[in-house]
Structures are given as C-alpha cells and as structure tokens.
Design an enzyme around this catalytic site. Structure first.
Site, PDB file in Angstrom:
ATOM      1  N   HIS A  76      40.803  -8.622 -46.229  1.00 13.74           N
ATOM      2  CA  HIS A  76      39.677  -9.282 -46.886  1.00 13.74           C
ATOM      3  C   HIS A  76      38.361  -8.554 -46.602  1.00 13.74           C
ATOM      4  O   HIS A  76      38.111  -8.120 -45.481  1.00 13.74           O
ATOM      5  CB  HIS A  76      39.516 -10.713 -46.373  1.00 13.74           C
ATOM      6  N   ASP A 207      20.698   1.047 -49.759  1.00 10.10           N
ATOM      7  CA  ASP A 207      19.461   0.506 -49.195  1.00 10.10           C
ATOM      8  C   ASP A 207      19.648  -0.996 -49.047  1.00 10.10           C
ATOM      9  O   ASP A 207      19.485  -1.744 -50.009  1.00 10.10           O
ATOM     10  CB  ASP A 207      18.278   0.829 -50.115  1.00 10.10           C
ATOM     11  N   PHE A 208      20.020  -1.429 -47.860  1.00 13.11           N
ATOM     12  CA  PHE A 208      20.279  -2.844 -47.626  1.00 13.11           C
ATOM     13  C   PHE A 208      18.974  -3.629 -47.481  1.00 13.11           C
ATOM     14  O   PHE A 208      17.951  -3.092 -47.083  1.00 13.11           O
ATOM     15  CB  PHE A 208      21.125  -3.030 -46.362  1.00 13.11           C
TER      16      PHE A 208
END
Length: 227
Positions: A76, A207-208
């Site tokens: 997951h 780019d978080f």
C-alpha cells in the site's frame, strides 16, 4: 493532470486519497492523503485487492494476482490502517493503483512501523499530511508490465487539530521524510531512514508543500527531525 494524454503523470482524485498514476510503470508515482481522527475507526481490513475501474479505457489494469510469485508484496501507498472509518474507505485502499511492488522486509518492516507511528501522532491530537511514492527502476514483474522501484519514500507534515491548516503552518511545524531501499538488506527501524523534506525533494524532483510560504518552507524542509 487528468488528461489521458498525460499518461505517465495522470491525476486521479478519489475521496480517500489523490494519486499521480504512471501508465509506463503501472503504479502510482505518488499518493497523497491526510490522516485525522475522522478517518480512523474500527473497520476491519477488507483485503479486496482489485483493478481500478477508474483507469482510462485501453490502459492495462493491474489485477490482484499480478504480483503472485514475484517475491514482492502488494504494498500500500495509502495504508489500510489510515482509512478505518468505513468499509468503503478501507476498501478503496485495496485498489491496485494504490499498490507498488514492495520488498517484504521493507513493507512489513520500517515502512509498516512508520505507518503506525504516523497514526500514533494523530492519536496525540494532531493531523498529518502525507505524500508517498517511488523512485528508480530495478526491473519488472508481471511479464514486464509493472516496474519495481529502487526506493520508496514518504514525507509528512504534522499540525495540531484545528482549522485553516495552510495558514497554521509555521516555522516550528514538524515536517520530515523517509527514504527506504526496496532491495538488499533492510534494518528494522524507520528512524534509520529518516531524511529532511529537502533531501526527499532532491531525490524525487518534487516540490512538496508548495503552497506554504517560501520563507517557511525553507525552514521546515531543511530541519533535521530528532524526535
């Protein structure tokens, strides 16, 4: 985008999570979701692995047996344990677009530990934003249809329960990531693989937390987490 021509960065927005699907890999590039107490309950694990009917017509739909005999778990991205408030929400985590070929020592070891740790953070009165994904290519399974990633990664951002989350991200907000090899020998503790958000950005090219003001991003994404 949700344009079918964008087949290796195809946006799929579900009620339970959002993902970027890669047709050439037959897995997601990344999956993003939020963990809060409202998503957690007592629903049991549904284990109803199945193809995702929302993939565009003509695309190969990975099935529940495509990983059989490969040596990899159906791993997951958004975990079953993060969606236990209802049968429908838990079941959604078993769509194969939410799965990657995951080395068992990774999936059942530090990766699973970090999933539990993230829920523990929520139990302490917080909300957690999560983005998880894959990087690299160490071969394929299912007759060459599914790419096995070289590494798996995740970044999280932690906020106390509240409203207007974006406006509440401050310089002292906790944000960090992990990068775990999907091959070789794996140690058991997730903290051995902890990285700054900036280090995960450099690995992935993403780019978080890009809506957070840049000055705040510079602080929280470079901070080394010690907890």
């Amino acid at each position: 985008t949700s344009n079918v021509a964008n087949e290796n960065n195809y946006l799929m927005v579900k009620p339970q999570y959002t993902l970027s699907y890669n047709r050439s890999r037959a897995t997601a590039n990344w999956v993003a979701w939020r963990i809060a107490s409202t998503w957690l309950g007592s629903t049991s694990r549904q284990d109803d692995f199945r193809p995702d009917p929302d993939l565009p017509s003509g695309w190969y739909r990975v099935g529940d047996t495509d990983y059989s005999g490969s040596g990899y778990d159906r791993g997951h991205m958004c975990p079953s344990g993060d969606r236990t408030n209802s049968v429908a929400d838990n079941s959604a985590t078993f769509l194969m677009t939410n799965m990657i070929p995951h080395l068992p020592a990774n999936n059942q070891g530090p990766w699973a530990q970090f999933e539990t740790y993230s829920r523990d953070i929520v139990a302490q009165g917080n909300e957690v934003y999560v983005i998880s994904g894959v990087h690299g290519n160490i071969g394929t399974i299912s007759g060459g249809r599914i790419v096995v990633p070289a590494t798996t990664w995740k970044v999280i951002l932690v906020l106390p329960v509240g409203n207007n989350d974006l406006e509440r991200v401050r310089r002292d907000t906790r944000a960090f990531g992990i990068v775990i090899p999907n091959q070789g020998s794996i140690v058991t503790t997730w903290r051995s693989y902890r990285k700054t958000v900036r280090e995960v950005e450099e690995l992935t090219g993403y780019d978080f937390f890009s809506l957070v003001p840049r000055a705040i991003q510079e602080v929280i994404e470079r901070r080394v987490d010690r907890l």
